[in-house]
Enzyme design. Structure first.
Site, PDB file in Angstrom:
ATOM      1  N   LYS A  17       0.901  -1.218   0.084  1.00  0.00           N
ATOM      2  CA  LYS A  17      -0.036   0.068   0.064  1.00  0.00           C
ATOM      3  C   LYS A  17       0.842   1.304   0.086  1.00  0.00           C
ATOM      4  O   LYS A  17       0.668   2.332  -0.802  1.00  0.00           O
ATOM      5  CB  LYS A  17      -0.848   0.040   1.259  1.00  0.00           C
ATOM      6  CG  LYS A  17      -1.970  -1.131   1.246  1.00  0.00           C
ATOM      7  CD  LYS A  17      -2.994  -1.165   2.426  1.00  0.00           C
ATOM      8  CE  LYS A  17      -2.153  -1.066   3.916  1.00  0.00           C
ATOM      9  NZ  LYS A  17      -1.492  -2.378   4.142  1.00  0.00           N
ATOM     10  N   ARG A  24      -9.393   1.096   8.837  1.00  0.00           N
ATOM     11  CA  ARG A  24      -8.994  -0.317   9.376  1.00  0.00           C
ATOM     12  C   ARG A  24     -10.167  -0.883  10.243  1.00  0.00           C
ATOM     13  O   ARG A  24      -9.919  -2.241  10.584  1.00  0.00           O
ATOM     14  CB  ARG A  24      -7.606  -0.028  10.167  1.00  0.00           C
ATOM     15  CG  ARG A  24      -6.452  -0.676   9.333  1.00  0.00           C
ATOM     16  CD  ARG A  24      -5.271  -0.400  10.368  1.00  0.00           C
ATOM     17  NE  ARG A  24      -3.978  -1.259   9.960  1.00  0.00           N
ATOM     18  CZ  ARG A  24      -2.887  -0.504   9.475  1.00  0.00           C
ATOM     19  NH1 ARG A  24      -2.988   0.875   9.047  1.00  0.00           N
ATOM     20  NH2 ARG A  24      -1.697  -1.022   9.310  1.00  0.00           N
ATOM     21  N   ARG A  63      12.052  -5.662   4.440  1.00  0.00           N
ATOM     22  CA  ARG A  63      11.764  -4.072   3.889  1.00  0.00           C
ATOM     23  C   ARG A  63      12.573  -3.270   4.879  1.00  0.00           C
ATOM     24  O   ARG A  63      12.839  -3.117   5.993  1.00  0.00           O
ATOM     25  CB  ARG A  63      10.323  -3.798   3.693  1.00  0.00           C
ATOM     26  CG  ARG A  63       9.700  -3.631   4.783  1.00  0.00           C
ATOM     27  CD  ARG A  63       8.080  -3.667   4.730  1.00  0.00           C
ATOM     28  NE  ARG A  63       7.139  -3.100   5.483  1.00  0.00           N
ATOM     29  CZ  ARG A  63       5.870  -2.853   5.674  1.00  0.00           C
ATOM     30  NH1 ARG A  63       5.552  -3.061   4.361  1.00  0.00           N
ATOM     31  NH2 ARG A  63       5.345  -2.688   6.687  1.00  0.00           N
ATOM     32  N   ARG A 107      11.527  -0.582  10.214  1.00  0.00           N
ATOM     33  CA  ARG A 107      10.407  -0.190  11.295  1.00  0.00           C
ATOM     34  C   ARG A 107      10.522  -1.152  12.137  1.00  0.00           C
ATOM     35  O   ARG A 107      10.816  -2.428  12.202  1.00  0.00           O
ATOM     36  CB  ARG A 107       9.209  -0.349  10.514  1.00  0.00           C
ATOM     37  CG  ARG A 107       8.817   0.896   9.942  1.00  0.00           C
ATOM     38  CD  ARG A 107       7.439   0.674   9.038  1.00  0.00           C
ATOM     39  NE  ARG A 107       6.241  -0.154   9.733  1.00  0.00           N
ATOM     40  CZ  ARG A 107       5.247  -0.169   9.222  1.00  0.00           C
ATOM     41  NH1 ARG A 107       4.949   0.226   8.013  1.00  0.00           N
ATOM     42  NH2 ARG A 107       4.188  -0.868   9.875  1.00  0.00           N
ATOM     43  N   ARG A 156      -0.209  -8.419  13.141  1.00  0.00           N
ATOM     44  CA  ARG A 156      -0.816  -7.459  12.364  1.00  0.00           C
ATOM     45  C   ARG A 156      -1.790  -8.195  11.165  1.00  0.00           C
ATOM     46  O   ARG A 156      -2.709  -7.594  10.836  1.00  0.00           O
ATOM     47  CB  ARG A 156       0.421  -6.463  11.850  1.00  0.00           C
ATOM     48  CG  ARG A 156       0.851  -5.441  12.606  1.00  0.00           C
ATOM     49  CD  ARG A 156       2.408  -5.359  12.166  1.00  0.00           C
ATOM     50  NE  ARG A 156       2.348  -4.479  10.995  1.00  0.00           N
ATOM     51  CZ  ARG A 156       3.631  -4.314  10.323  1.00  0.00           C
ATOM     52  NH1 ARG A 156       4.554  -4.770  10.652  1.00  0.00           N
ATOM     53  NH2 ARG A 156       3.596  -3.507   9.053  1.00  0.00           N
TER      54      ARG A 156
HETATM   55  P1  AMP Z   1       1.162   0.757   8.813  1.00  0.00           P
HETATM   56  O1  AMP Z   1       2.254   1.579   8.744  1.00  0.00           O
HETATM   57  O2  AMP Z   1      -0.261   1.030   8.064  1.00  0.00           O
HETATM   58  O3  AMP Z   1       1.538  -0.691   8.712  1.00  0.00           O
HETATM   59  O4  AMP Z   1       0.621   0.804  10.194  1.00  0.00           O
HETATM   60  C1  AMP Z   1       1.443   0.642  11.430  1.00  0.00           C
HETATM   61  C2  AMP Z   1       0.866   0.228  12.801  1.00  0.00           C
HETATM   62  O5  AMP Z   1       0.008   1.580  13.155  1.00  0.00           O
HETATM   63  C3  AMP Z   1      -0.468  -0.757  12.767  1.00  0.00           C
HETATM   64  O6  AMP Z   1       0.028  -1.793  13.112  1.00  0.00           O
HETATM   65  C4  AMP Z   1      -1.280  -0.115  13.924  1.00  0.00           C
HETATM   66  O7  AMP Z   1      -0.722  -0.433  14.945  1.00  0.00           O
HETATM   67  C5  AMP Z   1      -1.233   1.289  13.729  1.00  0.00           C
HETATM   68  N1  AMP Z   1      -2.191   2.108  12.721  1.00  0.00           N
HETATM   69  C6  AMP Z   1      -2.023   2.466  11.388  1.00  0.00           C
HETATM   70  N2  AMP Z   1      -3.022   2.849  10.824  1.00  0.00           N
HETATM   71  C7  AMP Z   1      -4.098   2.563  11.559  1.00  0.00           C
HETATM   72  C8  AMP Z   1      -5.475   2.679  11.730  1.00  0.00           C
HETATM   73  N3  AMP Z   1      -5.999   3.292  10.601  1.00  0.00           N
HETATM   74  N4  AMP Z   1      -6.319   2.318  12.818  1.00  0.00           N
HETATM   75  C9  AMP Z   1      -5.722   1.788  13.827  1.00  0.00           C
HETATM   76  N5  AMP Z   1      -4.444   1.553  13.860  1.00  0.00           N
HETATM   77  C10 AMP Z   1      -3.682   2.102  12.852  1.00  0.00           C
END
Ligand code: AMP
Length: 228
Positions: free
Chosen positions: A23, A98, A137, A171, A182
């Site tokens: 994404k 989400r 990554r 990360r 996740r």
């Molecule tokens: P991402 O960078 O999208 O993989 O997000 C990393 C982490 O941020 C996720 O595993 C969640 O803990 C948190 N996170 C990101 N976006 C959301 C969301 N829309 N709702 C809840 N938690 C989020």
């Protein structure tokens, strides 16, 4: 001359898919190609954690465990970001919504500004392969370009192809154990959004197990078809 034409409201595109589906990579490319603003709630939350704000402190341990941060915190952060002037160009939402509650809150927010969702693009991938994708990554800490140990290595090891910086970062939550949490969170709380957007008639599916460029072309064609 067509003086009576109603101006189009700024496009709103959603990228759906499990962690590792690509994404962020694709959203960055769409930002460049279509002049849209990439809104990644993950990036916004990581910035909040780094700043040490109250929201960041509350989010930190949840993110480290691979869970979902509370809707209240995420919605407040997203609402503030969407109110910034650059979002008038149109947005591509990466990692949001989400949960069903977030999707409903987004509908309310868009109704307030007279906008609508042009498409919710589902990046379809094989879950089992996501662990390998994620564990390999890394990102340029200076410009944000994404790389991968196997699928996309920089031309010179440790140096960003785009900006030349030598600040590669990984990360904290990109490890095999957290990835499983996740993926669970995705299946339990986010996957129901596929039906939510199918019911609204805006769901579009893209095979995201292909090369990055092939996925980019498929998403690009799709965006052209839904953004007038
Ligand atoms: P991402 O960078 O999208 O993989 O997000 C990393 C982490 O941020 C996720 O595993 C969640 O803990 C948190 N996170 C990101 N976006 C959301 C969301 N829309 N709702 C809840 N938690 C989020």
């Amino acid at each position: 001359m067509d003086g009576s034409r109603i101006p189009q409201s700024p496009p709103v595109l959603i990228l759906l898919g499990p962690p590792g589906a690509g994404k962020g990579t694709q959203a960055r490319m769409m930002e460049e190609q279509f002049g849209l603003v990439q809104l990644s709630t993950g990036d916004l939350l990581r910035a909040a954690v780094a700043s040490g704000s109250a929201a960041g402190k509350a989010a930190k341990s949840v993110m480290e465990a691979g869970g979902l941060v509370s809707d209240d915190i995420v919605l407040a952060i997203l609402r503030d970001r969407m109110a910034m002037p650059d979002c008038a160009k149109g947005v591509i939402l990466d990692g949001f919504p989400r949960t069903t509650a977030q999707a409903e809150a987004l509908d309310v927010l868009l109704a307030e500004t007279g906008q609508q969702i042009n498409a919710a693009i589902l990046l379809e991938v094989d879950d089992v392969k996501m662990v390998v994708r994620i564990a390999g990554r890394f990102t340029c800490g200076a410009c944000g370009e994404g790389y991968h140990d196997t699928f996309k290595t920089p031309k010179v090891e440790g140096t960003c192809d785009v900006c030349g910086a030598q600040q590669m970062t990984r990360r904290a939550d990109d490890n095999a154990k957290t990835v499983m949490s996740r993926l669970d969170a995705y299946h339990e709380q986010t996957a129901p959004l596929i039906a939510y957007y199918a019911d609204k008639g805006v769901l579009r599916r893209v095979d995201a197990m292909r090369e990055i460029a092939a996925i980019r072309d498929a998403i690009g064609a799709l965006i052209k078809s839904v953004v007038a």
